[in-house]
Motif scaffolding. Structure first.
Motif, short mmCIF file in Angstrom:
data_model
loop_
_atom_site.label_atom_id
_atom_site.label_comp_id
_atom_site.label_asym_id
_atom_site.label_seq_id
_atom_site.Cartn_x
_atom_site.Cartn_y
_atom_site.Cartn_z
N GLU A 146 0.83 -1.20 0.00
CA GLU A 146 0.00 0.00 0.00
C GLU A 146 0.87 1.27 0.00
OE1 GLU A 146 -3.18 -0.03 -0.40
OE2 GLU A 146 -3.35 -2.21 -0.28
N ASP A 147 2.15 1.09 0.42
CA ASP A 147 3.06 2.25 0.50
C ASP A 147 3.86 2.32 -0.81
OD1 ASP A 147 4.92 4.17 1.03
OD2 ASP A 147 5.35 3.47 3.07
N LYS A 148 3.43 3.24 -1.68
CA LYS A 148 4.06 3.34 -3.01
C LYS A 148 5.54 3.68 -2.92
CE LYS A 148 -0.03 4.52 -5.70
NZ LYS A 148 -0.64 5.50 -6.63
N ASP A 149 5.93 4.54 -1.99
CA ASP A 149 7.35 4.94 -1.89
C ASP A 149 8.22 3.72 -1.58
OD1 ASP A 149 6.74 7.54 -2.42
OD2 ASP A 149 6.54 8.11 -0.30
N LYS A 150 7.75 2.89 -0.64
CA LYS A 150 8.55 1.70 -0.29
C LYS A 150 8.57 0.69 -1.44
CE LYS A 150 8.20 1.90 4.74
NZ LYS A 150 7.80 1.20 5.98
N VAL A 151 7.42 0.59 -2.14
CA VAL A 151 7.38 -0.34 -3.29
C VAL A 151 8.40 0.10 -4.34
CG1 VAL A 151 5.98 -1.13 -5.23
CG2 VAL A 151 5.01 -1.09 -2.92
N PHE A 152 8.40 1.41 -4.63
CA PHE A 152 9.36 1.91 -5.63
C PHE A 152 10.82 1.72 -5.16
CE2 PHE A 152 5.79 4.69 -7.31
CZ PHE A 152 5.73 4.05 -8.55
N LYS A 153 10.99 1.87 -3.84
CA LYS A 153 12.33 1.70 -3.29
C LYS A 153 12.81 0.26 -3.51
CE LYS A 153 14.95 1.88 1.01
NZ LYS A 153 14.91 2.07 2.47
N TYR A 154 11.92 -0.71 -3.18
CA TYR A 154 12.29 -2.12 -3.34
C TYR A 154 12.45 -2.50 -4.83
CZ TYR A 154 11.47 -2.93 1.62
OH TYR A 154 11.55 -2.90 2.99
N LEU A 155 11.58 -1.91 -5.66
CA LEU A 155 11.72 -2.17 -7.11
C LEU A 155 13.06 -1.63 -7.64
CD1 LEU A 155 8.11 -1.39 -8.41
CD2 LEU A 155 9.23 -3.62 -8.31
N GLU A 156 13.46 -0.47 -7.10
CA GLU A 156 14.75 0.11 -7.49
C GLU A 156 15.89 -0.80 -7.07
OE1 GLU A 156 17.05 2.98 -9.38
OE2 GLU A 156 14.87 2.84 -9.29
N MET A 157 15.77 -1.38 -5.90
CA MET A 157 16.80 -2.32 -5.41
C MET A 157 16.89 -3.54 -6.32
SD MET A 157 16.15 -2.15 -1.27
CE MET A 157 17.17 -3.59 -0.97
N ILE A 158 15.68 -4.05 -6.68
CA ILE A 158 15.64 -5.23 -7.57
C ILE A 158 16.30 -4.90 -8.91
CG2 ILE A 158 14.11 -6.74 -8.90
CD1 ILE A 158 12.14 -6.56 -6.51
N ARG A 159 15.96 -3.71 -9.43
CA ARG A 159 16.52 -3.30 -10.72
C ARG A 159 18.05 -3.17 -10.64
NH1 ARG A 159 17.03 2.06 -13.71
NH2 ARG A 159 17.24 2.80 -11.59
N ASP A 160 18.58 -2.55 -9.57
CA ASP A 160 20.03 -2.36 -9.41
C ASP A 160 20.76 -3.70 -9.32
OD1 ASP A 160 19.70 0.34 -9.54
OD2 ASP A 160 19.79 0.67 -7.35
#
Length: 527
Positions: free
Chosen positions: A334-348
Protein backbone atom coordinates in the motif's frame (compact mmCIF):
# COMPACT_ATOMS: atom_id res chain seq x y z
CA UNK A 1 47.29 -35.95 -1.72
CA UNK A 2 46.80 -34.66 -5.25
CA UNK A 3 49.68 -32.22 -4.88
CA UNK A 4 51.95 -35.01 -3.59
CA UNK A 5 50.97 -37.28 -6.48
CA UNK A 6 51.54 -34.45 -8.98
CA UNK A 7 55.00 -33.70 -7.59
CA UNK A 8 55.89 -37.40 -7.57
CA UNK A 9 54.71 -37.73 -11.19
CA UNK A 10 56.75 -34.71 -12.29
CA UNK A 11 59.81 -36.03 -10.45
CA UNK A 12 59.53 -39.48 -12.06
CA UNK A 13 59.04 -37.97 -15.53
CA UNK A 14 62.05 -35.70 -15.02
CA UNK A 15 64.23 -38.58 -13.80
CA UNK A 16 63.14 -40.69 -16.78
CA UNK A 17 64.02 -37.90 -19.21
CA UNK A 18 67.40 -37.32 -17.55
CA UNK A 19 67.99 -41.10 -17.65
CA UNK A 20 67.23 -41.23 -21.39
CA UNK A 21 69.64 -38.37 -22.07
CA UNK A 22 72.39 -39.98 -19.93
CA UNK A 23 71.89 -43.32 -21.72
CA UNK A 24 72.22 -41.53 -25.07
CA UNK A 25 75.43 -39.83 -23.90
CA UNK A 26 76.81 -43.14 -22.57
CA UNK A 27 75.94 -44.91 -25.84
CA UNK A 28 77.67 -42.19 -27.87
CA UNK A 29 80.83 -42.32 -25.74
CA UNK A 30 80.91 -46.12 -25.90
CA UNK A 31 80.39 -46.16 -29.67
CA UNK A 32 83.10 -43.52 -30.10
CA UNK A 33 85.56 -45.58 -28.02
CA UNK A 34 84.68 -48.75 -29.97
CA UNK A 35 85.26 -46.92 -33.24
CA UNK A 36 88.56 -45.63 -31.90
CA UNK A 37 89.66 -49.16 -30.97
CA UNK A 38 88.59 -50.49 -34.37
CA UNK A 39 90.42 -47.62 -36.07
CA UNK A 40 93.56 -48.39 -34.07
CA UNK A 41 93.30 -52.10 -34.95
CA UNK A 42 92.94 -51.37 -38.68
CA UNK A 43 95.82 -48.89 -38.66
CA UNK A 44 98.11 -51.41 -36.91
CA UNK A 45 97.25 -53.98 -39.56
CA UNK A 46 97.92 -51.43 -42.30
CA UNK A 47 101.31 -50.50 -40.82
CA UNK A 48 102.24 -54.18 -40.47
CA UNK A 49 101.37 -54.80 -44.12
CA UNK A 50 103.30 -51.70 -45.22
CA UNK A 51 106.44 -52.75 -43.30
CA UNK A 52 106.22 -56.29 -44.68
CA UNK A 53 105.72 -55.12 -48.27
CA UNK A 54 108.63 -52.67 -48.04
CA UNK A 55 110.97 -55.53 -47.07
CA UNK A 56 109.48 -57.89 -49.65
CA UNK A 57 109.89 -55.27 -52.35
CA UNK A 58 113.57 -54.87 -51.49
CA UNK A 59 114.12 -58.64 -51.43
CA UNK A 60 112.38 -59.18 -54.78
CA UNK A 61 114.43 -56.37 -56.30
CA UNK A 62 117.60 -58.10 -55.06
CA UNK A 63 116.44 -61.42 -56.55
CA UNK A 64 115.70 -59.78 -59.87
CA UNK A 65 119.12 -58.12 -60.07
CA UNK A 66 120.89 -61.44 -59.44
CA UNK A 67 118.69 -63.43 -61.82
CA UNK A 68 119.15 -60.84 -64.57
CA UNK A 69 122.91 -61.01 -64.02
CA UNK A 70 122.92 -64.83 -64.22
CA UNK A 71 120.71 -64.84 -67.32
CA UNK A 72 122.77 -62.19 -69.08
CA UNK A 73 126.09 -63.99 -68.29
CA UNK A 74 125.02 -67.30 -69.91
CA UNK A 75 127.64 -69.40 -67.98
CA UNK A 76 127.18 -73.10 -67.12
CA UNK A 77 127.14 -73.53 -63.39
CA UNK A 78 129.59 -75.85 -61.70
CA UNK A 79 127.94 -78.43 -59.43
CA UNK A 80 129.30 -79.53 -56.09
CA UNK A 81 127.99 -82.00 -53.54
CA UNK A 82 127.47 -80.37 -50.21
CA UNK A 83 125.73 -83.19 -48.33
CA UNK A 84 124.75 -86.81 -49.03
CA UNK A 85 122.30 -89.00 -47.15
CA UNK A 86 122.25 -92.75 -47.73
CA UNK A 87 119.80 -95.31 -46.24
CA UNK A 88 118.98 -99.06 -46.77
CA UNK A 89 116.04 -100.92 -45.25
CA UNK A 90 115.24 -104.64 -45.68
CA UNK A 91 111.98 -106.40 -44.76
CA UNK A 92 112.78 -110.02 -43.65
CA UNK A 93 109.19 -111.15 -44.15
CA UNK A 94 108.80 -110.04 -47.76
CA UNK A 95 112.48 -109.98 -48.73
CA UNK A 96 111.88 -106.42 -50.04
CA UNK A 97 114.77 -103.99 -49.89
CA UNK A 98 114.41 -100.21 -50.11
CA UNK A 99 117.44 -98.11 -50.96
CA UNK A 100 117.14 -94.29 -50.51
CA UNK A 101 119.70 -91.60 -51.27
CA UNK A 102 119.49 -87.79 -51.07
CA UNK A 103 122.23 -85.54 -52.47
CA UNK A 104 122.29 -81.79 -51.78
CA UNK A 105 124.14 -80.01 -54.56
CA UNK A 106 125.19 -76.41 -55.11
CA UNK A 107 125.45 -74.64 -58.43
CA UNK A 108 128.18 -72.03 -58.56
CA UNK A 109 128.10 -69.17 -61.04
CA UNK A 110 131.31 -67.28 -61.69
CA UNK A 111 130.22 -63.98 -63.17
CA UNK A 112 132.64 -61.22 -63.97
CA UNK A 113 131.62 -57.76 -62.89
CA UNK A 114 133.54 -55.02 -64.73
CA UNK A 115 133.31 -52.57 -61.85
CA UNK A 116 135.13 -54.99 -59.57
CA UNK A 117 137.71 -56.37 -62.05
CA UNK A 118 140.62 -54.69 -60.37
CA UNK A 119 139.92 -56.18 -56.98
CA UNK A 120 138.01 -59.40 -57.70
CA UNK A 121 138.21 -61.90 -60.52
CA UNK A 122 134.56 -62.77 -60.31
CA UNK A 123 131.42 -62.64 -58.23
CA UNK A 124 130.20 -65.97 -56.91
CA UNK A 125 126.52 -66.84 -56.87
CA UNK A 126 125.31 -70.22 -55.66
CA UNK A 127 121.94 -71.91 -55.82
CA UNK A 128 120.96 -75.13 -54.11
CA UNK A 129 119.06 -78.23 -55.26
CA UNK A 130 118.43 -81.77 -54.04
CA UNK A 131 118.40 -85.10 -55.98
CA UNK A 132 116.38 -87.81 -54.24
CA UNK A 133 116.50 -91.44 -55.44
CA UNK A 134 114.31 -94.27 -54.13
CA UNK A 135 114.90 -97.89 -55.35
CA UNK A 136 112.90 -100.98 -54.39
CA UNK A 137 114.27 -104.53 -54.83
CA UNK A 138 111.76 -107.37 -54.52
CA UNK A 139 112.70 -111.04 -53.67
CA UNK A 140 116.40 -110.47 -54.21
CA UNK A 141 118.86 -111.63 -51.71
CA UNK A 142 121.15 -108.68 -51.41
CA UNK A 143 123.04 -107.33 -48.53
CA UNK A 144 124.26 -103.89 -47.67
CA UNK A 145 127.60 -104.45 -49.36
CA UNK A 146 125.94 -105.35 -52.62
CA UNK A 147 123.91 -102.23 -52.95
CA UNK A 148 126.56 -100.52 -55.00
CA UNK A 149 126.65 -103.35 -57.53
CA UNK A 150 124.94 -103.08 -60.89
CA UNK A 151 121.55 -104.39 -59.92
CA UNK A 152 118.34 -103.34 -61.62
CA UNK A 153 115.70 -102.26 -59.13
CA UNK A 154 112.11 -103.39 -59.48
CA UNK A 155 110.81 -99.89 -58.70
CA UNK A 156 112.79 -96.71 -59.17
CA UNK A 157 111.74 -93.14 -58.24
CA UNK A 158 113.84 -90.04 -58.89
CA UNK A 159 112.96 -86.57 -57.54
CA UNK A 160 114.88 -83.42 -58.24
CA UNK A 161 113.99 -80.02 -56.79
CA UNK A 162 115.40 -76.62 -55.98
CA UNK A 163 116.07 -75.77 -52.34
CA UNK A 164 114.64 -72.27 -52.64
CA UNK A 165 114.44 -71.88 -48.91
CA UNK A 166 118.25 -71.93 -48.70
CA UNK A 167 118.49 -69.45 -51.53
CA UNK A 168 115.94 -67.21 -49.84
CA UNK A 169 117.66 -67.49 -46.50
CA UNK A 170 121.06 -66.55 -47.86
CA UNK A 171 119.74 -63.80 -50.14
CA UNK A 172 117.58 -62.30 -47.37
CA UNK A 173 120.49 -62.10 -44.97
CA UNK A 174 122.79 -60.74 -47.64
CA UNK A 175 120.19 -58.23 -48.83
CA UNK A 176 119.61 -56.85 -45.32
CA UNK A 177 123.32 -56.50 -44.66
CA UNK A 178 123.90 -54.70 -47.95
CA UNK A 179 120.89 -52.38 -47.61
CA UNK A 180 121.65 -51.44 -44.00
CA UNK A 181 124.75 -49.69 -45.30
CA UNK A 182 122.73 -47.68 -47.83
CA UNK A 183 121.07 -44.27 -47.20
CA UNK A 184 117.32 -44.47 -46.52
CA UNK A 185 116.51 -42.24 -49.52
CA UNK A 186 118.00 -44.92 -51.81
CA UNK A 187 115.79 -47.61 -50.34
CA UNK A 188 112.35 -45.94 -50.56
CA UNK A 189 110.86 -42.71 -51.96
CA UNK A 190 108.14 -40.46 -50.57
CA UNK A 191 105.82 -41.19 -53.52
CA UNK A 192 106.23 -44.98 -53.22
CA UNK A 193 105.57 -44.92 -49.48
CA UNK A 194 102.57 -42.56 -49.87
CA UNK A 195 100.97 -44.80 -52.52
CA UNK A 196 101.57 -47.95 -50.48
CA UNK A 197 100.07 -46.49 -47.28
CA UNK A 198 97.11 -44.98 -49.16
CA UNK A 199 96.31 -48.28 -50.90
CA UNK A 200 96.43 -50.26 -47.65
CA UNK A 201 94.26 -47.71 -45.79
CA UNK A 202 91.62 -47.78 -48.53
CA UNK A 203 91.46 -51.58 -48.37
CA UNK A 204 90.61 -51.32 -44.66
CA UNK A 205 88.07 -48.52 -45.19
CA UNK A 206 90.16 -45.83 -43.48
CA UNK A 207 89.39 -42.95 -45.83
CA UNK A 208 90.79 -39.90 -44.09
CA UNK A 209 93.79 -37.61 -44.54
CA UNK A 210 97.11 -38.94 -43.25
CA UNK A 211 100.68 -37.75 -42.85
CA UNK A 212 103.73 -40.02 -42.60
CA UNK A 213 107.39 -39.88 -41.69
CA UNK A 214 110.26 -42.29 -41.05
CA UNK A 215 112.41 -41.51 -38.02
CA UNK A 216 115.98 -42.75 -37.59
CA UNK A 217 116.75 -43.23 -33.90
CA UNK A 218 114.12 -40.60 -33.07
CA UNK A 219 115.26 -38.06 -35.70
CA UNK A 220 113.03 -37.23 -38.65
CA UNK A 221 114.51 -38.27 -42.00
CA UNK A 222 113.90 -36.92 -45.49
CA UNK A 223 111.30 -39.62 -46.07
CA UNK A 224 108.21 -37.80 -44.82
CA UNK A 225 105.11 -36.00 -46.08
CA UNK A 226 105.07 -32.22 -46.25
CA UNK A 227 102.85 -31.63 -43.20
CA UNK A 228 104.02 -34.45 -40.97
CA UNK A 229 104.07 -33.49 -37.29
CA UNK A 230 104.29 -36.02 -34.48
CA UNK A 231 101.27 -35.99 -32.16
CA UNK A 232 100.98 -38.86 -29.73
CA UNK A 233 97.15 -38.83 -29.71
CA UNK A 234 96.80 -39.30 -33.47
CA UNK A 235 100.05 -41.02 -34.48
CA UNK A 236 100.81 -44.75 -34.84
CA UNK A 237 104.21 -46.36 -35.48
CA UNK A 238 105.93 -49.60 -36.50
CA UNK A 239 109.61 -50.57 -37.01
CA UNK A 240 110.73 -50.88 -40.66
CA UNK A 241 113.91 -52.13 -42.34
CA UNK A 242 115.10 -54.10 -39.29
CA UNK A 243 118.55 -55.67 -39.75
CA UNK A 244 119.54 -59.34 -39.31
CA UNK A 245 120.18 -58.82 -35.62
CA UNK A 246 116.67 -57.38 -35.11
CA UNK A 247 117.87 -53.82 -34.47
CA UNK A 248 115.16 -51.18 -35.07
CA UNK A 249 117.02 -48.24 -36.58
CA UNK A 250 114.03 -46.90 -38.52
CA UNK A 251 110.41 -46.42 -37.46
CA UNK A 252 107.48 -45.51 -39.69
CA UNK A 253 105.04 -43.04 -38.13
CA UNK A 254 101.60 -42.35 -39.62
CA UNK A 255 99.40 -39.60 -38.15
CA UNK A 256 95.76 -38.74 -38.86
CA UNK A 257 95.03 -34.99 -38.36
CA UNK A 258 91.27 -35.47 -38.88
CA UNK A 259 90.98 -38.66 -36.85
CA UNK A 260 88.30 -37.37 -34.48
CA UNK A 261 86.28 -35.92 -37.35
CA UNK A 262 86.50 -39.26 -39.21
CA UNK A 263 85.37 -41.23 -36.14
CA UNK A 264 82.49 -38.82 -35.55
CA UNK A 265 81.43 -39.02 -39.21
CA UNK A 266 80.80 -42.73 -38.73
CA UNK A 267 78.36 -41.88 -35.93
CA UNK A 268 76.86 -38.72 -37.40
CA UNK A 269 73.71 -40.24 -38.94
CA UNK A 270 72.67 -42.28 -35.92
CA UNK A 271 73.70 -39.40 -33.60
CA UNK A 272 71.50 -36.90 -35.50
CA UNK A 273 68.56 -39.32 -35.29
CA UNK A 274 69.23 -39.81 -31.59
CA UNK A 275 69.36 -36.03 -31.00
CA UNK A 276 66.14 -35.49 -33.00
CA UNK A 277 64.27 -38.18 -31.05
CA UNK A 278 65.65 -36.86 -27.75
CA UNK A 279 64.54 -33.32 -28.65
CA UNK A 280 61.09 -34.64 -29.56
CA UNK A 281 60.91 -36.36 -26.16
CA UNK A 282 62.07 -33.15 -24.40
CA UNK A 283 59.54 -31.03 -26.30
CA UNK A 284 56.76 -33.53 -25.63
CA UNK A 285 57.75 -33.73 -21.96
CA UNK A 286 57.95 -29.95 -21.61
CA UNK A 287 54.60 -29.54 -23.35
CA UNK A 288 52.98 -32.22 -21.20
CA UNK A 289 54.43 -30.71 -18.02
CA UNK A 290 53.33 -27.24 -19.08
CA UNK A 291 49.83 -28.56 -19.76
CA UNK A 292 49.73 -30.29 -16.37
CA UNK A 293 50.82 -27.10 -14.59
CA UNK A 294 48.41 -25.07 -16.70
CA UNK A 295 45.54 -27.41 -15.91
CA UNK A 296 46.33 -27.16 -12.20
CA UNK A 297 46.37 -23.36 -12.45
CA UNK A 298 43.12 -23.36 -14.43
CA UNK A 299 41.59 -25.66 -11.83
CA UNK A 300 42.63 -23.29 -9.04
CA UNK A 301 41.38 -20.24 -11.00
CA UNK A 302 38.13 -22.03 -11.82
CA UNK A 303 37.54 -22.89 -8.15
CA UNK A 304 38.35 -19.32 -7.14
CA UNK A 305 36.06 -17.98 -9.90
CA UNK A 306 33.17 -20.24 -8.84
CA UNK A 307 33.62 -19.23 -5.21
CA UNK A 308 33.64 -15.52 -6.10
CA UNK A 309 30.79 -15.82 -8.60
CA UNK A 310 28.70 -17.75 -6.09
CA UNK A 311 29.42 -15.18 -3.43
CA UNK A 312 28.63 -12.22 -5.70
CA UNK A 313 25.42 -13.71 -7.12
CA UNK A 314 24.31 -14.89 -3.71
CA UNK A 315 24.03 -11.36 -2.31
CA UNK A 316 21.93 -9.79 -5.13
CA UNK A 317 19.73 -12.88 -5.35
CA UNK A 318 19.10 -12.71 -1.61
CA UNK A 319 18.43 -8.97 -1.85
CA UNK A 320 15.93 -9.51 -4.70
CA UNK A 321 14.15 -12.27 -2.75
CA UNK A 322 13.88 -10.06 0.34
CA UNK A 323 12.58 -7.17 -1.74
CA UNK A 324 9.97 -9.40 -3.40
CA UNK A 325 8.87 -10.79 -0.03
CA UNK A 326 8.58 -7.24 1.31
CA UNK A 327 6.48 -6.11 -1.66
CA UNK A 328 4.09 -9.02 -1.13
CA UNK A 329 3.51 -7.79 2.42
CA UNK A 330 0.03 -6.12 2.48
CA UNK A 331 1.34 -3.29 4.64
CA UNK A 332 4.22 -2.50 2.22
CA UNK A 333 2.25 -2.87 -1.02
CA UNK A 334 0.00 0.00 0.00
CA UNK A 335 3.06 2.25 0.50
CA UNK A 336 4.06 3.34 -3.01
CA UNK A 337 7.35 4.94 -1.89
CA UNK A 338 8.55 1.70 -0.29
CA UNK A 339 7.38 -0.34 -3.29
CA UNK A 340 9.36 1.91 -5.63
CA UNK A 341 12.33 1.70 -3.29
CA UNK A 342 12.29 -2.12 -3.34
CA UNK A 343 11.72 -2.17 -7.11
CA UNK A 344 14.75 0.11 -7.49
CA UNK A 345 16.80 -2.32 -5.41
CA UNK A 346 15.64 -5.23 -7.57
CA UNK A 347 16.52 -3.30 -10.72
CA UNK A 348 20.03 -2.36 -9.41
CA UNK A 349 20.84 -5.91 -8.33
CA UNK A 350 19.55 -7.26 -11.64
CA UNK A 351 21.74 -4.78 -13.55
CA UNK A 352 24.70 -5.84 -11.45
CA UNK A 353 24.23 -9.52 -12.34
CA UNK A 354 23.52 -8.61 -15.96
CA UNK A 355 26.80 -6.64 -16.14
CA UNK A 356 28.78 -9.70 -15.02
CA UNK A 357 27.06 -11.91 -17.58
CA UNK A 358 27.81 -9.29 -20.26
CA UNK A 359 31.48 -9.38 -19.33
CA UNK A 360 31.56 -13.15 -19.84
CA UNK A 361 29.76 -12.83 -23.17
CA UNK A 362 32.05 -10.05 -24.35
CA UNK A 363 35.16 -12.14 -23.66
CA UNK A 364 33.60 -15.13 -25.42
CA UNK A 365 32.74 -13.04 -28.51
CA UNK A 366 36.21 -11.52 -28.60
CA UNK A 367 37.80 -14.99 -28.53
CA UNK A 368 35.53 -16.15 -31.37
CA UNK A 369 36.20 -12.93 -33.35
CA UNK A 370 32.44 -12.25 -33.32
CA UNK A 371 32.50 -8.87 -31.59
CA UNK A 372 32.11 -6.19 -34.23
CA UNK A 373 34.23 -3.17 -33.26
CA UNK A 374 33.79 -0.12 -35.52
CA UNK A 375 36.56 2.45 -35.04
CA UNK A 376 36.44 6.17 -35.67
CA UNK A 377 38.91 9.00 -35.11
CA UNK A 378 38.50 10.27 -31.55
CA UNK A 379 40.21 12.55 -29.06
CA UNK A 380 41.70 10.22 -26.43
CA UNK A 381 41.39 12.84 -23.69
CA UNK A 382 37.63 13.14 -24.30
CA UNK A 383 37.29 9.37 -23.98
CA UNK A 384 39.21 9.50 -20.67
CA UNK A 385 36.94 12.27 -19.37
CA UNK A 386 33.84 10.23 -20.29
CA UNK A 387 35.23 7.28 -18.38
CA UNK A 388 35.88 9.48 -15.33
CA UNK A 389 32.20 10.55 -15.39
CA UNK A 390 31.16 6.89 -15.22
CA UNK A 391 33.06 6.27 -11.99
CA UNK A 392 32.40 9.63 -10.27
CA UNK A 393 29.57 8.30 -8.07
CA UNK A 394 31.64 5.33 -6.86
CA UNK A 395 34.60 7.63 -6.27
CA UNK A 396 32.53 10.15 -4.31
CA UNK A 397 31.18 7.33 -2.16
CA UNK A 398 34.79 6.50 -1.21
CA UNK A 399 35.69 10.22 -0.89
CA UNK A 400 38.39 9.68 -3.53
CA UNK A 401 39.74 11.92 -6.28
CA UNK A 402 41.09 11.73 -9.83
CA UNK A 403 43.62 14.28 -11.11
CA UNK A 404 44.50 14.53 -14.78
CA UNK A 405 47.81 15.62 -16.31
CA UNK A 406 47.24 15.77 -20.05
CA UNK A 407 50.60 16.46 -21.68
CA UNK A 408 49.96 14.94 -25.12
CA UNK A 409 50.00 17.43 -27.98
CA UNK A 410 48.83 14.93 -30.60
CA UNK A 411 45.87 12.99 -29.26
CA UNK A 412 43.67 11.84 -32.19
CA UNK A 413 43.49 8.04 -32.41
CA UNK A 414 41.35 5.52 -34.27
CA UNK A 415 39.16 3.72 -31.75
CA UNK A 416 35.71 2.56 -30.71
CA UNK A 417 34.38 5.07 -28.14
CA UNK A 418 32.13 2.63 -26.28
CA UNK A 419 34.63 -0.19 -25.88
CA UNK A 420 37.59 2.04 -25.13
CA UNK A 421 35.57 3.95 -22.55
CA UNK A 422 34.88 0.58 -20.94
CA UNK A 423 38.66 -0.08 -20.96
CA UNK A 424 39.39 3.09 -18.95
CA UNK A 425 36.36 2.48 -16.68
CA UNK A 426 37.55 -1.07 -15.85
CA UNK A 427 41.02 0.17 -14.91
CA UNK A 428 39.59 3.02 -12.79
CA UNK A 429 37.11 0.70 -11.03
CA UNK A 430 39.98 -1.69 -10.19
CA UNK A 431 42.02 1.23 -8.86
CA UNK A 432 39.12 2.17 -6.56
CA UNK A 433 38.32 -1.43 -5.50
CA UNK A 434 41.92 -2.34 -4.65
CA UNK A 435 42.63 0.79 -2.61
CA UNK A 436 41.75 0.19 1.07
CA UNK A 437 42.36 3.86 1.98
CA UNK A 438 40.97 6.95 0.24
CA UNK A 439 41.57 6.42 -3.51
CA UNK A 440 43.84 8.97 -5.19
CA UNK A 441 44.18 8.35 -8.92
CA UNK A 442 46.38 10.24 -11.38
CA UNK A 443 46.00 10.07 -15.17
CA UNK A 444 48.81 11.19 -17.50
CA UNK A 445 49.02 11.48 -21.29
CA UNK A 446 52.10 12.14 -23.42
CA UNK A 447 53.44 11.58 -26.92
CA UNK A 448 56.26 9.18 -27.73
CA UNK A 449 57.10 9.18 -31.45
CA UNK A 450 53.90 8.19 -33.29
CA UNK A 451 52.18 6.92 -30.15
CA UNK A 452 50.08 8.39 -27.38
CA UNK A 453 50.87 7.12 -23.90
CA UNK A 454 48.19 6.86 -21.16
CA UNK A 455 49.27 6.24 -17.56
CA UNK A 456 46.74 5.52 -14.81
CA UNK A 457 48.41 5.52 -11.40
CA UNK A 458 46.74 4.57 -8.10
CA UNK A 459 47.71 4.28 -4.43
CA UNK A 460 46.23 0.80 -3.94
CA UNK A 461 47.57 -2.45 -2.52
CA UNK A 462 49.77 -3.16 -5.55
CA UNK A 463 50.50 -6.68 -6.80
CA UNK A 464 53.22 -9.32 -6.85
CA UNK A 465 55.53 -10.06 -9.82
CA UNK A 466 53.60 -13.26 -10.52
CA UNK A 467 50.28 -11.37 -10.59
CA UNK A 468 51.73 -8.74 -12.96
CA UNK A 469 52.55 -11.47 -15.51
CA UNK A 470 49.09 -13.05 -15.34
CA UNK A 471 46.79 -10.14 -14.50
CA UNK A 472 45.37 -9.98 -18.06
CA UNK A 473 44.42 -13.69 -18.17
CA UNK A 474 40.76 -14.58 -18.18
CA UNK A 475 39.34 -15.43 -14.73
CA UNK A 476 42.69 -14.76 -13.06
CA UNK A 477 42.71 -13.01 -9.70
CA UNK A 478 45.57 -12.95 -7.25
CA UNK A 479 44.75 -15.81 -4.92
CA UNK A 480 43.12 -14.70 -1.66
CA UNK A 481 41.65 -18.03 -0.51
CA UNK A 482 38.09 -17.70 0.75
CA UNK A 483 38.30 -13.94 1.38
CA UNK A 484 35.82 -11.98 -0.75
CA UNK A 485 36.35 -8.47 0.48
CA UNK A 486 37.01 -7.37 -3.11
CA UNK A 487 34.33 -8.18 -5.68
CA UNK A 488 35.15 -9.46 -9.17
CA UNK A 489 35.74 -12.48 -11.35
CA UNK A 490 38.98 -11.70 -13.16
CA UNK A 491 37.15 -10.79 -16.37
CA UNK A 492 37.56 -7.01 -16.54
CA UNK A 493 41.30 -6.85 -17.32
CA UNK A 494 41.07 -9.79 -19.75
CA UNK A 495 38.47 -7.72 -21.65
CA UNK A 496 40.73 -4.64 -21.41
CA UNK A 497 43.70 -6.50 -22.89
CA UNK A 498 41.71 -7.87 -25.83
CA UNK A 499 40.21 -4.45 -26.68
CA UNK A 500 43.64 -2.75 -26.55
CA UNK A 501 45.12 -5.52 -28.75
CA UNK A 502 42.26 -5.04 -31.22
CA UNK A 503 43.21 -1.33 -31.41
CA UNK A 504 46.84 -2.30 -32.29
CA UNK A 505 47.92 -1.00 -28.92
CA UNK A 506 49.89 -2.29 -25.95
CA UNK A 507 49.09 -2.47 -22.25
CA UNK A 508 51.25 -3.42 -19.32
CA UNK A 509 51.44 -2.76 -15.61
CA UNK A 510 54.12 -1.56 -13.23
CA UNK A 511 53.47 -2.33 -9.59
CA UNK A 512 55.00 -3.03 -6.21
CA UNK A 513 53.28 -4.75 -3.34
CA UNK A 514 51.87 -2.13 -0.94
CA UNK A 515 52.86 0.82 -3.17
CA UNK A 516 50.10 0.96 -5.76
CA UNK A 517 50.00 0.17 -9.49
CA UNK A 518 50.43 2.06 -12.76
CA UNK A 519 48.65 0.84 -15.91
CA UNK A 520 50.28 2.04 -19.12
CA UNK A 521 48.48 2.01 -22.50
CA UNK A 522 50.15 2.79 -25.84
CA UNK A 523 48.01 3.60 -28.88
CA UNK A 524 49.08 4.53 -32.42
CA UNK A 525 48.20 8.07 -33.51
CA UNK A 526 46.46 8.94 -36.78
CA UNK A 527 49.08 10.47 -39.08
Amino acid sequence: MNKLFFRLLVMLMSLSLIGIILVQVYWFNTSFRNNDEQFKFHVKQVLGNVAQKLEQHELYSFYNKINKKIDSAGVVPKEEDLMEFYYVQKNPKTNQTIVYSNNVKSKQYNISLPSFDKKFDSNKFKSFSSSRLTEVYNNNSIDNSAVNQSLVPDVKSVKVGSLGILDKFIFEISNKDILSAMPLEDRVSNDELDKLIRKELEEYGVKTKFEFGILSNGIVTKIKSDNFVYDKAITYSIPVFTDNEGNEKYKLYVSFPHKKKFLLSQLVSITILSIIFTLIIIIAYTSALNQLIRQRQISEIKNDFINNMTHEFKTPIATINLALDAIRNPKIIEDKDKVFKYLEMIRDENKRMHAQVENVLRISKLEKKELNIIKESSDIEEVINDAIEHVNLILEDREGSISTHFGAIRKIVLLNDVHFTNVIVNILENAIKYTPDIPKIEIYTENIKDMVLIKIKDNGVGMSKVAQKRIFEKFYREHTGDIHNVKGHGLGLAYVKRIVDDHNGQIYVESEKGKGSTFIIKLPLIN
